[in-house]
Design an enzyme around this catalytic site. Structure first.
Site, PDB file in Angstrom:
ATOM      1  N   HIS A 174      29.497  43.641  49.597  1.00  0.00           N
ATOM      2  CA  HIS A 174      28.672  43.117  48.492  1.00  0.00           C
ATOM      3  C   HIS A 174      28.626  44.116  47.334  1.00  0.00           C
ATOM      4  O   HIS A 174      27.658  44.154  46.578  1.00  0.00           O
ATOM      5  CB  HIS A 174      27.250  42.797  48.964  1.00  0.00           C
ATOM      6  N   SER A 299      48.639  51.528  27.494  1.00  0.00           N
ATOM      7  CA  SER A 299      47.962  50.822  26.420  1.00  0.00           C
ATOM      8  C   SER A 299      48.698  51.121  25.130  1.00  0.00           C
ATOM      9  O   SER A 299      49.209  52.227  24.926  1.00  0.00           O
ATOM     10  CB  SER A 299      46.504  51.282  26.311  1.00  0.00           C
ATOM     11  N   ARG A 348      60.682  18.387  42.399  1.00  0.00           N
ATOM     12  CA  ARG A 348      61.464  19.258  41.524  1.00  0.00           C
ATOM     13  C   ARG A 348      60.675  20.507  41.107  1.00  0.00           C
ATOM     14  O   ARG A 348      61.230  21.400  40.466  1.00  0.00           O
ATOM     15  CB  ARG A 348      61.945  18.490  40.298  1.00  0.00           C
TER      16      ARG A 348
END
Length: 472
Positions: A174, A299, A348
């Site tokens: 959690h 980045s 397909r």
């Protein structure tokens, strides 16, 4: 310059190309030709039609060369025929017939092949050919491409599990600190889960039928009433390495495909869970990314960053693959009465569904190869989480109380009061242990315990993986 509409045939083509040998339109037509050729050989050799010519070894070799030599020129030729017939399977029939007519130029005038022209597509509806061709295509794609990729991922996880079997790591349940584990044990869980799904996919059945326009052998029985058509159909389907289905409408109902796609989608979901967990471990700095493996640019504007792109790419592709597979599984099993053409278009997309899965597995293997645990961060988080020892202490108190020690009541509540919502240090925990009145041997055992040593049998559990990363 060639422009691709989708990423699998464009940006990621190098990774997904192996699937085109099984799930492209050309591959489907090659398998249609193969089915037609093998059926012709079967009918001739079995003497199904009384008085019909029987192919010899040279004829058979010539016939089987037709699908094996199906290349770019043949693809274009078949497309030209289909532009006239406006029917894909009829185009295949004519493609083969023309080669039988031309066989004497290669085999000499004694060949019987021109006389067998009417045996091409005999006793077949289009779906007799299509269902077998699709089964062969999908079987090849799964066995030769998808399964090896899935096994490579399971093997990579198993290798990490063994390598780091004893490396302690703080767990999170959690999103909260929880009982410590080891890096290896967590990787072993994923290896075992994925391996179980691999075994299910390995055991898949690929069904096929050959029983005419409505699954009754109606025309077969009228044309050649003395033949045992169910036995012949079964023998032929099984000769292709498929499982015979005697009860169908005009189409094979595709239930086996639904089962297969559900199992592949389940494997995808396990891999998706791996991708999100690895992303989280990297964000916690539990794993470092090697710059050389991941690429030097994280980045375009922030030079310090190294993004977990392999795991993010895998996560997205697994979502797309699973969505497609689940749609295929849900829609293919429904056909109006004897048949409609929705399955023709739907099937397909099998290549796209498996292609995104293949791409994701490749990224996960590359991503795992490009990361390594960060022992310093793992140790620091463990040392900052002494509250996790509340669990073994209260369980030891319960055991001591059951063994007759006094003053061990309300163990859970007493440890909750000590630890919940508080920062607990090593000294705090040792003082608490000393104050609980436990038997000396139990108190001594708990006083020597640290979060990093509190991993139970995690390291030993990794041994339940065999060499392929599967449970023994």
């Amino acid at each position: 310059m060639t422009f691709a509409l989708g990423p699998l045939d464009g940006r990621y083509r190098a990774t997904t190309t192996p699937l085109t040998a099984y799930l492209s339109e050309a591959a489907l037509n090659r398998e249609r030709i193969r089915v037609e050729i093998e059926w012709l050989i079967f009918l001739s050799r079995e003497g199904v039609v009384p008085g019909a010519p029987v192919v010899d070894k040279d004829d058979t070799r010539f016939l089987r060369s037709i699908p094996t030599s199906f290349g770019q020129a043949e693809v274009a030729e078949l497309a030209a025929i289909e532009s006239e017939t406006r029917h894909d399977v009829k185009a295949v029939e004519y493609f083969i017939r023309w080669r039988l007519d031309a066989a004497p130029a290669t085999l000499g005038p004694a060949t019987v092949l021109p006389a067998l022209s009417d045996m091409v597509h005999a006793f077949c509806t289009s779906e007799d050919v299509n269902n077998l061709a699709y089964a062969l295509c999908i079987k090849g794609a799964i066995e030769q491409v998808w399964l090896p990729a899935a096994r490579a991922l399971a093997d990579a996880l198993a290798a990490l599990a063994r390598q780091h079997a004893g490396l302690p790591m703080l767990s999170h349940t959690h999103g909260q600190t929880a009982t410590p584990t080891t890096v290896g044990k967590e990787m072993a869980v994923f290896a075992a889960r994925l391996s179980r799904q691999i075994r299910r996919v390995q055991g898949a059945e690929y069904l096929g039928k050959l029983n005419g326009a409505t699954g009754t052998f109606g025309a077969h029985v009228v044309a050649v009433p003395e033949a045992d058509w169910p036995a012949l159909s079964r023998a032929f389907v099984e000769s292709l390495g498929l499982v015979w289905n005697p009860l169908t409408t005009q189409i094979e109902p595709h239930d086996w495909q639904a089962d297969l796609y559900a199992d592949v989608a389940h494997a995808n979901r396990i891999a998706h869970n791996l991708a999100t967990d690895m992303w989280t471990y990297i964000s916690l700095d539990y794993f470092h990314q090697r710059l050389a493996a991941q690429g030097s640019t994280g980045s375009s504007t922030m030079p310090h960053k190294v993004n977990p792109i392999r795991f993010e790419n895998a996560e997205a592709n697994l979502e797309i693959s699973s969505a497609l597979l689940e749609t295929l599984a849900a829609t293919l099993v429904t056909s109006r009465m004897q048949r409609d053409l929705t399955d023709s278009t739907t099937q397909r997309n099998v290549g796209a569904a498996l292609g995104h899965s293949l791409l994701a597995f490749d990224n996960l293997v590359r991503g795992l190869a490009g990361v390594e645990p960060n022992p310093a961060k793992l140790a620091a988080d463990l040392d900052a989480s002494w509250e996790v020892l509340a669990e073994p202490i209260q369980q030891a108190m319960r055991a001591a109380g059951l063994a007759g020690a006094t003053g061990m009541g309300n163990a859970y509540e007493r440890l909750k009061e000590l630890t919940r919502g508080r920062t607990v240090t090593a000294q705090d925990m040792r003082e608490a242990i000393a104050s609980l009145g436990m038997p000396d041997d139990v108190a001594a055992r708990l006083s020597s315990l640290t979060p990093g040593a509190y991993t139970g049998l995690a390291a030993q559990l990794v041994a339940y993986l065999d060499k392929a990363g599967q449970p023994e």
